[in-house]
Enzyme design. Structure first.
Site, PDB file in Angstrom:
ATOM      1  CE  LYS A 115      -3.718   4.963  -1.367  1.00 42.33           C
ATOM      2  NZ  LYS A 115      -4.858   5.216  -2.143  1.00 42.33           N
ATOM      3  CE1 TYR A 126      -4.044   1.890   0.700  1.00 42.53           C
ATOM      4  CE2 TYR A 126      -2.705   3.157   2.463  1.00 42.53           C
ATOM      5  CZ  TYR A 126      -3.918   3.072   1.693  1.00 42.53           C
ATOM      6  OH  TYR A 126      -4.900   3.823   1.826  1.00 42.53           O
TER       7      TYR A 126
HETATM    8  N1  LIG Z   1      -9.737   5.589   5.323  1.00 40.85           N
HETATM    9  C1  LIG Z   1      -8.266   6.076   5.448  1.00 40.85           C
HETATM   10  O1  LIG Z   1      -7.832   6.168   6.596  1.00 40.85           O
HETATM   11  C2  LIG Z   1      -7.476   6.329   4.273  1.00 40.85           C
HETATM   12  C3  LIG Z   1      -6.337   6.930   4.607  1.00 40.85           C
HETATM   13  C4  LIG Z   1      -5.440   7.436   3.400  1.00 40.85           C
HETATM   14  C5  LIG Z   1      -6.105   7.199   2.242  1.00 40.85           C
HETATM   15  N2  LIG Z   1      -7.048   6.524   1.954  1.00 40.85           N
HETATM   16  C6  LIG Z   1      -7.671   6.036   0.637  1.00 40.85           C
HETATM   17  O2  LIG Z   1      -8.795   6.679   0.282  1.00 40.85           O
HETATM   18  C7  LIG Z   1      -9.264   5.867  -0.678  1.00 40.85           C
HETATM   19  C8  LIG Z   1     -11.020   5.589   0.162  1.00 40.85           C
HETATM   20  O3  LIG Z   1     -10.633   4.855   1.340  1.00 40.85           O
HETATM   21  P1  LIG Z   1     -11.967   4.469   2.132  1.00 40.85           P
HETATM   22  O4  LIG Z   1     -11.380   4.434   3.504  1.00 40.85           O
HETATM   23  O5  LIG Z   1     -13.132   5.326   2.012  1.00 40.85           O
HETATM   24  O6  LIG Z   1     -12.310   2.849   1.664  1.00 40.85           O
HETATM   25  P2  LIG Z   1     -13.426   1.950   1.643  1.00 40.85           P
HETATM   26  O7  LIG Z   1     -12.868   0.525   1.639  1.00 40.85           O
HETATM   27  O8  LIG Z   1     -14.252   2.304   2.541  1.00 40.85           O
HETATM   28  O9  LIG Z   1     -13.982   2.289   0.129  1.00 40.85           O
HETATM   29  C9  LIG Z   1     -13.193   1.875  -1.257  1.00 40.85           C
HETATM   30  C10 LIG Z   1     -14.440   1.808  -2.160  1.00 40.85           C
HETATM   31  O10 LIG Z   1     -13.366   1.348  -3.472  1.00 40.85           O
HETATM   32  C11 LIG Z   1     -14.118   0.408  -4.097  1.00 40.85           C
HETATM   33  N3  LIG Z   1     -13.185  -0.181  -4.882  1.00 40.85           N
HETATM   34  C12 LIG Z   1     -12.152  -1.145  -4.489  1.00 40.85           C
HETATM   35  N4  LIG Z   1     -11.557  -1.588  -5.396  1.00 40.85           N
HETATM   36  C13 LIG Z   1     -12.128  -1.331  -6.530  1.00 40.85           C
HETATM   37  C14 LIG Z   1     -11.866  -1.641  -8.022  1.00 40.85           C
HETATM   38  N5  LIG Z   1     -11.002  -2.473  -8.295  1.00 40.85           N
HETATM   39  N6  LIG Z   1     -12.615  -0.961  -8.738  1.00 40.85           N
HETATM   40  C15 LIG Z   1     -13.858  -0.032  -8.595  1.00 40.85           C
HETATM   41  N7  LIG Z   1     -13.896   0.091  -7.138  1.00 40.85           N
HETATM   42  C16 LIG Z   1     -13.155  -0.374  -6.011  1.00 40.85           C
HETATM   43  C17 LIG Z   1     -14.876  -0.326  -3.118  1.00 40.85           C
HETATM   44  O11 LIG Z   1     -15.984  -1.173  -3.502  1.00 40.85           O
HETATM   45  C18 LIG Z   1     -15.180   0.794  -2.106  1.00 40.85           C
HETATM   46  O12 LIG Z   1     -16.655   1.292  -2.503  1.00 40.85           O
HETATM   47  C19 LIG Z   1      -8.630   5.001  -0.823  1.00 40.85           C
HETATM   48  O13 LIG Z   1      -7.879   5.065  -2.153  1.00 40.85           O
HETATM   49  C20 LIG Z   1      -7.802   4.675   0.202  1.00 40.85           C
HETATM   50  O14 LIG Z   1      -6.574   4.032  -0.126  1.00 40.85           O
HETATM   51  C21 LIG Z   1      -7.688   6.015   3.013  1.00 40.85           C
END
Ligand SMILES: NC(=O)c1ccc[n+]([C@@H]2O[C@H](COP(=O)([O-])OP(=O)(O)OC[C@H]3O[C@@H](n4cnc5c(N)ncnc54)[C@H](O)[C@@H]3O)[C@@H](O)[C@H]2O)c1
Length: 248
Positions: A153, A149
């Site tokens: 990123k 990851y």
């Molecule tokens: N939650 C955190 O603390 C955090 C921190 C830093 C970065 N992020 C990033 O933010 C973004 C969203 O995170 P989140 O916490 O809302 O995650 P989440 O798991 O709640 O939601 C992710 C969404 O992406 C969709 N998805 C996954 N693989 C897919 C694919 N191949 N094609 C289409 N859709 C797909 C899933 O179905 C889901 O609806 C991600 O890129 C994550 O890495 C999150």
């Protein structure tokens, strides 16, 4: 020229859903793209009087991405805003990390952002206007158990800067948001994997955050709203850390 059509990937839930709702509130017609049904996000937007279109696609599959973007162009108009938010985690220490843990995470974040951006930039360059926002993470700076990851990123930051250089002359800006800990299903799953209650996990994280709380999806949506706005046109190739404090 309609410059108000946005695609948000991974918008069925979490941060993507919050970004889709915020952009709809700001007047964008929003394509809510996800591999899972995005009915909840679309219903929330339309109930509030906004315009949303659910598009089901896996961002790692070229044919699905190209068909999805073409469908958006046909049904809503040329997409000028793209938020590459879809993401997954497959955490493990390096000695336990399977090939598939590596490939799946690199695939969704890097190949996904690449395929989506390649498909959407065609419309952006034609329109001579566009905004791309990529979701990076504080994990890009290194995080135990996240070699896959963190690499993805960090890669997105290089991708962001390169597209900013290539697409700037067409009126397209490209930026990244690097969130710290945000309260979503993704971080709830991390707590579960670590054998902790989500409440204890959040409290522990909040204690180390200068502003004294964990982040909410709306914190990221507000930052994305600025970066996709017309007035952000001189901000490009940047990585904005949204983490309640400075990061190393
Ligand atoms: N939650 C955190 O603390 C955090 C921190 C830093 C970065 N992020 C990033 O933010 C973004 C969203 O995170 P989140 O916490 O809302 O995650 P989440 O798991 O709640 O939601 C992710 C969404 O992406 C969709 N998805 C996954 N693989 C897919 C694919 N191949 N094609 C289409 N859709 C797909 C899933 O179905 C889901 O609806 C991600 O890129 C994550 O890495 C999150």
């Amino acid at each position: 020229m309609d410059q108000r059509i946005a695609i948000v990937t991974g918008a069925a839930r979490g941060i993507g859903a919050a970004i889709a709702q915020r952009l709809a509130r700001d007047g964008f017609a929003v394509a809510v793209l996800d591999q899972n049904a995005a009915t909840d996000t679309v219903d929330t937007i339309t109930t509030a009087g906004g315009t949303a279109l659910a598009v089901e696609a896996d961002v790692t599959v070229t044919e699905q991405v190209d068909a999805a973007v073409a469908e958006v162009a046909e049904r809503l108009g040329p997409p000028t805003v793209l938020v590459n938010n879809a993401g997954i985690t497959r955490d493990n220490l390096i000695f336990k990390m399977a090939d598939d843990d590596w490939d799946a995470v690199i695939g969704v974040h890097l190949r996904g952002a690449f395929l989506m951006s390649r498909a959407v930039q065609r419309y952006q360059t034609e329109q001579r206007y566009g905004r791309i926002v990529n979701l990076s993470s504080t994990s890009a700076l290194g995080n135990r158990g996240q070699a896959n990851y963190a690499t993805a990123k960090a890669g997105l930051q290089g991708f962001t800067k390169t597209l900013a250089i290539e697409l700037g002359r067409f009126g397209v800006t490209v930026n990244a948001i690097a969130p710290g800990f945000i309260e979503t299903d993704m971080t709830a799953a991390t707590a579960e994997r670590l054998g902790m209650s989500f409440a204890d996990f959040k409290a522990g994280i909040a204690a180390g955050v200068p502003v004294g709380r964990v982040g909410q999806p709306e914190d990221i949506a507000a930052t994305a709203a600025f970066l996709v706005s017309a007035e952000a046109g001189y901000v490009s190739g940047q990585v904005i850390y949204v983490a309640g404090g400075p990061t190393d």
